[in-house]
Design a protein around this motif. Sequence first.
Motif, PDB file in Angstrom:
ATOM      1  N   LEU A   1       0.837  -1.196   0.000  1.00 55.60           N
ATOM      2  CA  LEU A   1       0.000   0.000   0.000  1.00 55.60           C
ATOM      3  C   LEU A   1       0.879   1.257   0.000  1.00 55.60           C
ATOM      4  O   LEU A   1       0.595   2.232  -0.697  1.00 55.60           O
ATOM      5  N   LEU A   2       1.969   1.200   0.778  1.00 53.17           N
ATOM      6  CA  LEU A   2       2.891   2.337   0.806  1.00 53.17           C
ATOM      7  C   LEU A   2       3.457   2.590  -0.591  1.00 53.17           C
ATOM      8  O   LEU A   2       3.500   3.730  -1.062  1.00 53.17           O
ATOM      9  N   ALA A   3       3.877   1.514  -1.260  1.00 58.34           N
ATOM     10  CA  ALA A   3       4.448   1.655  -2.601  1.00 58.34           C
ATOM     11  C   ALA A   3       3.437   2.263  -3.562  1.00 58.34           C
ATOM     12  O   ALA A   3       3.769   3.130  -4.380  1.00 58.34           O
ATOM     13  N   ALA A   4       2.164   1.825  -3.434  1.00 60.21           N
ATOM     14  CA  ALA A   4       1.124   2.367  -4.310  1.00 60.21           C
ATOM     15  C   ALA A   4       0.951   3.859  -4.064  1.00 60.21           C
ATOM     16  O   ALA A   4       0.800   4.652  -4.999  1.00 60.21           O
ATOM     17  N   SER A   5       1.006   4.268  -2.783  1.00 57.93           N
ATOM     18  CA  SER A   5       0.864   5.687  -2.457  1.00 57.93           C
ATOM     19  C   SER A   5       2.020   6.498  -3.037  1.00 57.93           C
ATOM     20  O   SER A   5       1.825   7.573  -3.597  1.00 57.93           O
ATOM     21  N   VAL A   6       3.244   5.964  -2.882  1.00 56.00           N
ATOM     22  CA  VAL A   6       4.416   6.680  -3.401  1.00 56.00           C
ATOM     23  C   VAL A   6       4.327   6.786  -4.918  1.00 56.00           C
ATOM     24  O   VAL A   6       4.553   7.857  -5.508  1.00 56.00           O
ATOM     25  N   LEU A   7       3.951   5.697  -5.573  1.00 54.55           N
ATOM     26  CA  LEU A   7       3.810   5.724  -7.028  1.00 54.55           C
ATOM     27  C   LEU A   7       2.753   6.752  -7.433  1.00 54.55           C
ATOM     28  O   LEU A   7       2.947   7.535  -8.370  1.00 54.55           O
ATOM     29  N   GLY A   8       1.645   6.753  -6.677  1.00 52.74           N
ATOM     30  CA  GLY A   8       0.569   7.695  -6.975  1.00 52.74           C
ATOM     31  C   GLY A   8       1.060   9.126  -6.916  1.00 52.74           C
ATOM     32  O   GLY A   8       0.801   9.932  -7.815  1.00 52.74           O
ATOM     33  N   ILE A   9       1.808   9.444  -5.862  1.00 55.91           N
ATOM     34  CA  ILE A   9       2.240  10.835  -5.713  1.00 55.91           C
ATOM     35  C   ILE A   9       3.311  11.188  -6.739  1.00 55.91           C
ATOM     36  O   ILE A   9       3.360  12.309  -7.246  1.00 55.91           O
ATOM     37  N   LEU A  10       4.155  10.225  -7.111  1.00 51.46           N
ATOM     38  CA  LEU A  10       5.163  10.502  -8.143  1.00 51.46           C
ATOM     39  C   LEU A  10       4.503  10.795  -9.480  1.00 51.46           C
ATOM     40  O   LEU A  10       4.872  11.731 -10.183  1.00 51.46           O
ATOM     41  N   LEU A  11       3.494   9.976  -9.820  1.00 45.31           N
ATOM     42  CA  LEU A  11       2.798  10.205 -11.088  1.00 45.31           C
ATOM     43  C   LEU A  11       2.075  11.547 -11.072  1.00 45.31           C
ATOM     44  O   LEU A  11       2.088  12.299 -12.048  1.00 45.31           O
TER      45      LEU A  11
ATOM     46  N   LYS B   1      -5.611   4.008  -2.480  1.00 43.84           N
ATOM     47  CA  LYS B   1      -6.317   2.909  -1.823  1.00 43.84           C
ATOM     48  C   LYS B   1      -5.636   1.578  -2.136  1.00 43.84           C
ATOM     49  O   LYS B   1      -6.101   0.527  -1.700  1.00 43.84           O
ATOM     50  N   GLY B   2      -4.599   1.634  -2.943  1.00 41.02           N
ATOM     51  CA  GLY B   2      -3.890   0.419  -3.289  1.00 41.02           C
ATOM     52  C   GLY B   2      -4.416  -0.248  -4.548  1.00 41.02           C
ATOM     53  O   GLY B   2      -4.008  -1.348  -4.885  1.00 41.02           O
ATOM     54  N   VAL B   3      -5.322   0.446  -5.246  1.00 40.05           N
ATOM     55  CA  VAL B   3      -5.862  -0.124  -6.486  1.00 40.05           C
ATOM     56  C   VAL B   3      -4.991   0.310  -7.646  1.00 40.05           C
ATOM     57  O   VAL B   3      -4.930   1.496  -7.982  1.00 40.05           O
ATOM     58  N   PHE B   4      -4.290  -0.641  -8.221  1.00 41.65           N
ATOM     59  CA  PHE B   4      -3.404  -0.318  -9.340  1.00 41.65           C
ATOM     60  C   PHE B   4      -4.125  -0.632 -10.637  1.00 41.65           C
ATOM     61  O   PHE B   4      -4.324  -1.780 -10.997  1.00 41.65           O
ATOM     62  N   ASN B   5      -4.515   0.423 -11.340  1.00 42.19           N
ATOM     63  CA  ASN B   5      -5.306   0.255 -12.548  1.00 42.19           C
ATOM     64  C   ASN B   5      -4.562   0.915 -13.711  1.00 42.19           C
ATOM     65  O   ASN B   5      -4.155   2.074 -13.610  1.00 42.19           O
TER      66      ASN B   5
ATOM     67  N   ILE C   1      -2.769   4.936 -14.763  1.00 42.16           N
ATOM     68  CA  ILE C   1      -1.411   5.195 -15.255  1.00 42.16           C
ATOM     69  C   ILE C   1      -1.490   5.874 -16.618  1.00 42.16           C
ATOM     70  O   ILE C   1      -0.780   6.849 -16.890  1.00 42.16           O
ATOM     71  N   PHE C   2      -2.368   5.362 -17.443  1.00 39.93           N
ATOM     72  CA  PHE C   2      -2.517   5.901 -18.792  1.00 39.93           C
ATOM     73  C   PHE C   2      -2.946   7.369 -18.741  1.00 39.93           C
ATOM     74  O   PHE C   2      -2.473   8.192 -19.519  1.00 39.93           O
ATOM     75  N   TYR C   3      -3.835   7.670 -17.808  1.00 40.87           N
ATOM     76  CA  TYR C   3      -4.294   9.058 -17.655  1.00 40.87           C
ATOM     77  C   TYR C   3      -3.103   9.991 -17.414  1.00 40.87           C
ATOM     78  O   TYR C   3      -2.968  11.028 -18.067  1.00 40.87           O
ATOM     79  N   TYR C   4      -2.210   9.603 -16.491  1.00 37.99           N
ATOM     80  CA  TYR C   4      -1.065  10.462 -16.188  1.00 37.99           C
ATOM     81  C   TYR C   4      -0.130  10.569 -17.390  1.00 37.99           C
ATOM     82  O   TYR C   4       0.341  11.652 -17.730  1.00 37.99           O
ATOM     83  N   LEU C   5       0.122   9.437 -18.037  1.00 39.79           N
ATOM     84  CA  LEU C   5       1.013   9.471 -19.196  1.00 39.79           C
ATOM     85  C   LEU C   5       0.443  10.376 -20.286  1.00 39.79           C
ATOM     86  O   LEU C   5       1.169  11.100 -20.966  1.00 39.79           O
ATOM     87  N   LEU C   6      -0.884  10.345 -20.414  1.00 39.63           N
ATOM     88  CA  LEU C   6      -1.549  11.181 -21.414  1.00 39.63           C
ATOM     89  C   LEU C   6      -1.312  12.660 -21.103  1.00 39.63           C
ATOM     90  O   LEU C   6      -0.955  13.450 -21.980  1.00 39.63           O
ATOM     91  N   ILE C   7      -1.492  13.018 -19.846  1.00 39.38           N
ATOM     92  CA  ILE C   7      -1.299  14.423 -19.462  1.00 39.38           C
ATOM     93  C   ILE C   7       0.140  14.846 -19.682  1.00 39.38           C
ATOM     94  O   ILE C   7       0.424  15.895 -20.268  1.00 39.38           O
ATOM     95  N   ILE C   8       1.087  13.989 -19.253  1.00 39.20           N
ATOM     96  CA  ILE C   8       2.499  14.347 -19.393  1.00 39.20           C
ATOM     97  C   ILE C   8       2.848  14.537 -20.865  1.00 39.20           C
ATOM     98  O   ILE C   8       3.428  15.551 -21.260  1.00 39.20           O
ATOM     99  N   THR C   9       2.457  13.567 -21.703  1.00 41.65           N
ATOM    100  CA  THR C   9       2.799  13.646 -23.122  1.00 41.65           C
ATOM    101  C   THR C   9       2.184  14.891 -23.752  1.00 41.65           C
ATOM    102  O   THR C   9       2.861  15.626 -24.484  1.00 41.65           O
ATOM    103  N   THR C  10       0.903  15.111 -23.468  1.00 41.05           N
ATOM    104  CA  THR C  10       0.225  16.252 -24.078  1.00 41.05           C
ATOM    105  C   THR C  10       0.970  17.552 -23.774  1.00 41.05           C
ATOM    106  O   THR C  10       1.288  18.327 -24.679  1.00 41.05           O
ATOM    107  N   PHE C  11       1.267  17.781 -22.510  1.00 37.27           N
ATOM    108  CA  PHE C  11       1.860  19.067 -22.157  1.00 37.27           C
ATOM    109  C   PHE C  11       3.320  19.166 -22.590  1.00 37.27           C
ATOM    110  O   PHE C  11       3.807  20.261 -22.871  1.00 37.27           O
TER     111      PHE C  11
END
Lengths: 315, 253
Positions: B144-154, B220-224, B228-238
């Motif tokens: 769960l901690l790893a998911a939170s860290v990944l979430g905040i990094l993204l 919440k620990g849900v890795f979907n 991830i795609f949503y964040y990649l989309l935003i990063i690429t677009t901008f």
Amino acid sequence: MTAQTLIEVEHLSRYFGPIAAVNAINFELRRGEVLGFLGPNGAGKSTSMKMITGNLAPSAGRIRICGHDLLDQPKLAKAEIGYLPEQPPLYRDFTVDEYLQFCARINRIAKGHIKTAMDNAKQRCGLTEVGSRLIGNLSKGFQQRVGIAQAIIHTPAIVVLDEPTVGLDPIQIREIRKLIRDLGQEHGVILSTHILPEVQMTCDRVQIIHRGKLVFSDDVSNLNERMQSSSLLLTLRNPPSAAALSSIQGVSQVEVLGPNQFRLLHATTRSPAEAVAEQSVKNSWGLCELTPERKTLEQIFVEITSTEQHTEAAA
Amino acid sequence: MIMLTLAQRELRALFLSPLAWTVLAVLQFILAYLFLSQLQEYVQLQPQLRMMNAAVGVTDIVIVPIYGSAAFMLMMVVPLLTMRVISDERRNQRLTLLFSAPLSMTEIVLGKYLGVFAFMAIMTGLITLMPLSLLLGTHLDLGLLAASVLGILLLMAAFTAIGVYMSTLTVQPTVAAVSTFGVLLLLWIINWAGGKVGDENASGALQYLSMLNHFEALSKGVFNTSDIFYYLLIITTFMVLSIRRLDADRLQH
């Protein structure tokens, strides 16, 4: 093969809205040549420099740098150019060494050569002593030198300097002019300025740009010829009448500037200075001053641009 | 790697300014305070949790809220860190240095982006030290901690991309900061109107656009992969927009 052509510019134009800042100019630069770009403020000098260095896209025309088209192969072309803009692009929070190291890296100097390249550039620009100082704390003259060091660090074939001596004291100006001459030995240098003596001292060839057009392009010796004085400034302690002066051979006209001072106009080809001195001694006029008057940049401009307008009107 | 050189310079420039240090200190202080008060609450709740035999533990009660608060604070902090990336260089006419060097616009933009993102990663690292300190006394749900860290990094990668783009639009760093904050806040709250829009498709689109939704899922620990795609989309677009905008600098009329 004679000197290699480094820059070829064909029909280069740049419009800002309806205003033509640069209008269809053509020129070339060869290795071992210092080319002076001369013009009054707002003539289009800086705009041309920006286009040659890839900072501004031209509206029309072609620029080839060492055979690479600047638009088609920008990386290859830009690797051959070092550019010092009007305002040196310095990171004031960095030390001179850090800054030059960064410049060396973004110009893709191989890791092993960075140290030598930095030492070389610092030594040429007299920066060896200030390597560990913050750029922001250096004087204007030193900052300008850091700017030049940045432009030559990757030993580019072409160095473009935009008004490099602005805001410097006379000693620094002399040093930088000497540096430019040195650079001209092995690189091709383009120097933009509005100071006429600077061009006479440092350049091999000069181009005068006026309202975006090249109005004059020739060797400096020919410019000097054009600039040859056509008047003498004369001060005498016991002056004779103006008529007596105008009777001297070669003097076409006499202007009386004061009780003791005169301006003698003559044909550019023959100066009557010798005759004036002779007469002065013979008649004990008491010669105090005899100076050939040089033309200023403005006069040259007026001359060149007015003849341009004449030919245009005639055409 | 030329981009790493640019990133390194950017990171170094950030650490040379007092702003970055202040941001780190203030953020760490506030989050430490929240962390301690959250820990206090957990200590009080602990007997009841044991009696209820509940499935929630220290990770859910202490750590997840910390990252939630951090995400919200970062929304205000990231614009301050990204505002100068391009605008300040343009204002001091230093972009010529990069434009005259043999670099492509993509390299310039990505290099600068990576530099600022590296700072964000360091910031995340410092925040994560607090939850990790609990390992001294208890067991944590490391997944769960790893998911939170990944979430905040993204999340920060997306924030930074938006900030860099806003910085390419102007010469005034403050203008860049304010507009970045505006965009981030809008993306954060855009789903609030979701329920009030009658049309179901429109409501779904607003829900999808909301950064908060995608962040909450991860915390919440849900890795979907769609998150991830949503964040990649935003990063690429901008990033693409930034590259195009910087390229247009040479074409100005």
